[in-house]
Every structure is written in C-alpha cells, then in structure tokens.
Design an enzyme around this catalytic site. Sequence first.
Site, PDB file in Angstrom:
ATOM      1  N   LYS A  99       0.839  -1.201   0.000  1.00 26.36           N
ATOM      2  CA  LYS A  99       0.000   0.000   0.000  1.00 26.36           C
ATOM      3  C   LYS A  99       0.872   1.249   0.000  1.00 26.36           C
ATOM      4  O   LYS A  99       1.929   1.289   0.658  1.00 26.36           O
ATOM      5  CB  LYS A  99      -0.910  -0.026   1.227  1.00 26.36           C
ATOM      6  CG  LYS A  99      -1.921   1.098   1.309  1.00 26.36           C
ATOM      7  CD  LYS A  99      -2.778   0.958   2.563  1.00 26.36           C
ATOM      8  CE  LYS A  99      -3.759   2.111   2.730  1.00 26.36           C
ATOM      9  NZ  LYS A  99      -4.579   1.971   3.946  1.00 26.36           N
ATOM     10  N   SER A 141      -9.325   2.705   3.156  1.00 31.49           N
ATOM     11  CA  SER A 141      -8.342   3.334   2.293  1.00 31.49           C
ATOM     12  C   SER A 141      -7.431   2.330   1.577  1.00 31.49           C
ATOM     13  O   SER A 141      -6.657   2.725   0.694  1.00 31.49           O
ATOM     14  CB  SER A 141      -7.475   4.290   3.125  1.00 31.49           C
ATOM     15  OG  SER A 141      -6.751   3.595   4.116  1.00 31.49           O
ATOM     16  N   SER A 197     -10.072   0.553   7.313  1.00 30.11           N
ATOM     17  CA  SER A 197      -9.416   0.775   6.022  1.00 30.11           C
ATOM     18  C   SER A 197      -8.932  -0.498   5.345  1.00 30.11           C
ATOM     19  O   SER A 197      -8.672  -0.495   4.138  1.00 30.11           O
ATOM     20  CB  SER A 197      -8.230   1.731   6.188  1.00 30.11           C
ATOM     21  OG  SER A 197      -8.686   3.053   6.334  1.00 30.11           O
TER      22      SER A 197
END
Length: 477
Positions: free
Chosen positions: A82, A157, A181
């Site tokens: 990520k 996210s 997230s």
Amino acid sequence: MTPNLPSHMSVMGIAHRLRSGRTSARAVAEDALARADAVDPVVRSLVWRDDAATLAAADAVDRSRAAGADLPAFAGVPLTVKDTFSVAGQPWTRGSLAIDETPATSTDLLPAAALAAGFVQLGRAATPELAMTTSCESPRSGTTHNPWDLGRSPGGSSGGSAAAVAAGIVPVALASDGGGSLRVPAAFCGLVGLKPGRGLLPQRVQGWEGGATEGVVTRTVRDTAAVVTRLAAPDPLAWQVSPGAPDLLAGLDHAPAALRVGLLTRSFDPRIAVDAACVAAVEDVADVLRAHGHTVVTLDPPEEGAELMDLYPGVIIPAWLRQTPLDHPELLQPYIHRVMAQADDLTATDYVRAAVRVRALARTTTAALFREVDVLLTPTTATCVPAVGVVLDELARQAPSRESVVYERTLAFTTVPSMIGAPALTLPTHLDDDGLPLGTQLVAPQGREDCLLRLGQVLEQHYAWDLRRPPYHADVA
C-alpha cells in the site's frame, strides 16, 4: 499464465510450486506482471511499478534456490505494498499531490518483514489522499475501480490493495486499518481481511492512539493465517513488546469447541442505519454457526460506542493528521483541510483529555462486548458496495460528519474494534442482489486471532468464496 490451476492465486499454492521446483520465481513474477497488464488499465489498483526490480528480485530467488540456499517460506511469491508504507528507494506520496515523489530513505517494519519472508514486491497499491476515506480516489492517482463492477468503489483506504488481489494480480497485499481501512475494501472486493489485534504485527509507531494497525488481504483464511504468522515475529524495540503470534495455521482445520457468539446487527452508534441486505447476510451466518453447535445470542450495541465514534474522528484523527509532513499543503483536497482545521481548535489539554477518555472507554466497551460471549458477529459494513464517487462527493460537501451518510455506514461496525485494539476478521460470505460481495465480521478479545481464523475456516468451507471470481479478473477479463 496458469489459469487452469485452481489454486493459481493462492499464496500457499504458489509457495508450494516454487519449493517443489514446478515453477520458477521468474515465471511467477512474469505471470503477475502479465496479469497486471491485462486488467489494471481498467481497475487501476497500482500507482507505481518497477518491473525490472520485480524481475531482478525473482531472479535472485531462483539463483539462491539453484545454489541450495535455505530460503524463507514465501520466497518468490508476489505481493503489493500500500502506498502508505515507506520502502527505501520508492516514492511515498500517500496518494497526495501535497507530497513530492522524493524516494523514501527507510522501509517500514511490515514491508521489511514481508521482504525478509521472501515475498517479491510487484508494485505500490493505490490509496485515497493520506488514507483518509473509505473510497479509493485521489487527485494524484485517480480512481481505483472494483473488479466486481467498475462502476463501484473498492472501498478504502486500502482500496488498491484489495482491488489488486480481487483482480487476480497478486495473491496477497499489505494493507492498513485505522478504523476499517483494510476490512471495508476486503468486504467490498470479496476478500478475507484480518485486522490483527494491537501490537501483533510490527509498527514503529502505533498511530491514532493505537487504533491504527496493519495487516494483509488475501482470498482465503489459510493464506491469511500463514502470512500473518510469518510476519508476526516479536519486535524487541517495540513500545509494548508482543510475544509474537502463535502458529495460526496450527489447528486451523479443527473447528473450535462450542462458542457463545454475540450477534450485533445494530451499529455501534445506533444513529447509523444498517442496510437490510447486510443484516440478512449476517443472520444467515448466525444460522450456519448454530448448525455447527455454537450458541448465538442477540446483543445491543454498548452505550459507549457512540461516544467512541465521536471522539475518534472529532479529536484523535484530526490531531494525528495535522502533524503529517507536507511539501505543498495548499494542494490538499478541501475536505482534508477541513479535517485538519478541527485540530487547530484543540489545545494540548483537549487532546490528552480525549485520549484518556478513549482508553477508559476501550476498557469498558471490551468488558461490555465480551462479558458473556466469546466472539462478536456483525456485518462488516452497514451499506452495500457504493458507486464510485459517492463517498468522495459526500466529503467534498463537508468534513466527515453525521451528514456523510454512506461514509458513516461504511465504518459503522469497524471503528470500535479498532479503538479497543481487538482482532477483527471480515469474510466474503455473501453476494447481494446485484452480485456484489457482502462482508461478515467476526471480532474477538485481544490475542484470539486463532479463534477468529478457525471460525473463518468453517465458514469458508460452507460458503466456498474461494471459488468465486469477479468479472474483471485476470483469468476471465
């Protein structure tokens, strides 16, 4: 590519083929890059690739294997990282135009652990700006789409991480979770997502008063158990030293003894409505657990839940966000500016008072939730998968607030487990009437990831989600 192999996107399956010599790390890396070329132009899960470095890392694995070296368990298995994680030599923009593409000078602990375990990094996965919402759209990298329906959001996210796994590019992706997230994207993309309990996986700093943790998304419970076990080595330099994870694979195929399961279908903040489809799915899971000998009792949300869900976005998150180093703060999206502005109205005493209150509430909430049950069962989200743009449009009109209806529903069941430090596992048990994934969440007291994964294995055998493929998957696109 090898689409005819049923475990072709399994971490364990790829690792076994590599160890047995049935394939090479180079072939696996080339296959993963070809998958990315096939589907990522429309899914847009990746924001940065260095194909030469990926192939070089794979070649190094093959050379070591040929030399008879003792390689780590996942040597040659591809994964994505990520864009919120720093990796030395790679850009680290966190989805924001306010941060330059200056290469990071150090590597965060979780990607370092993954590289030490032999994983080969394919690229960096998309995130919304500063990982601040449950969609995956940013001015820097554009819009990431859900492989199940390109008009729908993959969540956030960790939306790029989940989309990359769901699209069949990689079998596992590093993700993070400060209030949902990791679990929200896993639920929206039909994946298994474990938010470990506080301190299980290594972090230099546990942000957001310990609510921000890190983990992985995969397609199966077994892959999640194997990867988390390997990455959870004790960190002797940690603020709070964890003894490390037990072997989460041990006993995975043995169903747990009869448990008391608490069914919660109302949000932790009762003001947030829950979609009927989400309730129906989790009630079906409750029936499956009853059939396996577990007692299911209906719970009301604890009184502390609403206050926790006010303090977290109102004080804790804005204050932490405000201290983010920025090169060009004027380029932040307006809603990010508005969140940061909330911190400007706080004194140090205000923050400390809120932090102390959060920790006190975490204790009483944990006691209330697990006083009479072993495991909590909830929907992962209070909404079905929203369309692209819906959440971001809400936030563009105001900072996260009670008026951000869909945004609030995405976090209705995930925020409180983060704040109390509990392990939480989302499972892709159902599809809604549009054929899109619906997630079910299991939550346990700290230190009981093993219980969640064993229950998850029972449910995976029942629902067989590992056999599902979205329309925008590398083998079918």
